[in-house]
Design a protein around this motif. Structure first.
Motif: not given
Length: 212
Positions: A74-89, A37-46
Motif C-alpha cells: 500500500r502507498e503511504a500517501s493513499s493507503g491503496l495499492y498502486s495500479a497501472m493500466a494501458l490504452l493501446p493506440l 491527439q496521442a494517436a495523431r502524434d503517432e504514440r503507441d499507447f497511453l
C-alpha cells in the motif's frame, strides 16, 4: 516489459472533474480527446497509474484501459495499492498491452496457488535481477516460480515473510540491505544455473549487454 521503452507513449498524471459536473461523461470525453491527439502524434499507447479502488478501475476500464500491473504494498500517501493500466493506440501498442495483460493475469493465477513452469519472461526478469540492477520487487512473481524449483533460503524468507529488508538482513546475520540483496542475487543465479545452465548463460549475456 522490455519492449515498452522502445515505443512512444504519453502518461496521464492527473484527471479531475468538479463535483457538481461529475457523472455527465466529461472525464471520459477528456480522455478520449487525449487519446485521439496521442494517436495523431503517432504514440503507441497511453498509460496511467492510480490508487486502486473498484470505482476508479471501473472508470478507467470504461475509458478502454487494460489493467497490467498491481503494486505489492500500500502507498503511504493513499493507503491503496498502486495500479497501472494501458490504452493501446497502435499495433505495437496493442501487442505490448496484450502481453502485459496476459502476464498480469498469469501472476494473478500464481497468487491463487496455481503451479506454473518458468516462462521466457521469467528467465528475462530473473537474469535482470541476478546479473544486472533490476530491483527484486519487479521480479517477485518470477522469483516465486523459481523458488518452487530450488531451495533458496534467503529468497524464500523474503517471499514468505512480510518483513522489512533490515529485519530480514538481521535474521540472516547480514550487514544490511546491500548484503541482503547481494545474497538474493547469488541465490537466484545459482538456482537458474541448477535449472538450466545453458539458458542461464544466454540470459546473463543478454542482461549485461550495453544499452543503445
Amino acid at each position: 516489459m522490455w519492449r515498452a521503452p522502445r515505443l512512444r507513449s504519453r502518461r496521464i498524471s492527473r484527471i479531475a472533474v468538479a463535483p457538481a459536473a461529475r457523472r455527465h461523461g466529461m472525464g471520459l470525453a477528456m480522455i478520449d480527446q487525449v487519446a485521439r491527439q496521442a494517436a495523431r502524434d503517432e504514440r503507441d499507447f497511453l498509460s496511467v497509474s492510480f490508487g486502486y479502488t473498484a470505482a476508479l478501475w471501473h472508470f478507467w476500464q470504461r475509458a478502454g484501459f487494460q489493467l497490467v500491473r498491481m503494486g505489492t504494498h500500500r502507498e503511504a500517501s493513499s493507503g491503496l495499492y498502486s495500479a497501472m493500466a494501458l490504452l493501446p493506440l497502435s499495433d505495437a501498442g496493442r501487442e505490448l498491452t496484450r502481453r502485459a495483460a496476459e502476464g498480469f493475469e498469469r501472476d494473478g493465477r500464481l497468487a491463487a496457488g496455481e503451479q506454473q513452469p518458468l516462462a521466457l519472461e521469467d528467465w528475462r526478469c530473473q537474469a535482470g535481477f541476478a546479473f544486472a540492477q533490476r530491483p527484486p520487487e519487479a521480479c517477485r512473481s518470477a522469483l516465486i516460480r523459481l523458488i518452487r524449483h530450488s531451495t533458496l533460503p534467503a529468497l524464500r524468507l523474503w517471499l514468505t515473510q512480510p518483513l522489512p529488508d533490515e529485519a530480514l538482513a538481521a535474521h540472516l546475520a547480514l550487514s544490511g540491505k546491500k548484503a541482503l540483496w547481494r545474497r538474493w542475487r547469488q541465490e537466484t543465479a545459482a538456482a537458474m544455473t541448477a535449472v538450466d545452465a545453458r539458458l542461464t548463460r544466454r540470459w546473463r549475456c543478454f542482461s549485461q549487454q550495453p544499452t543503445r
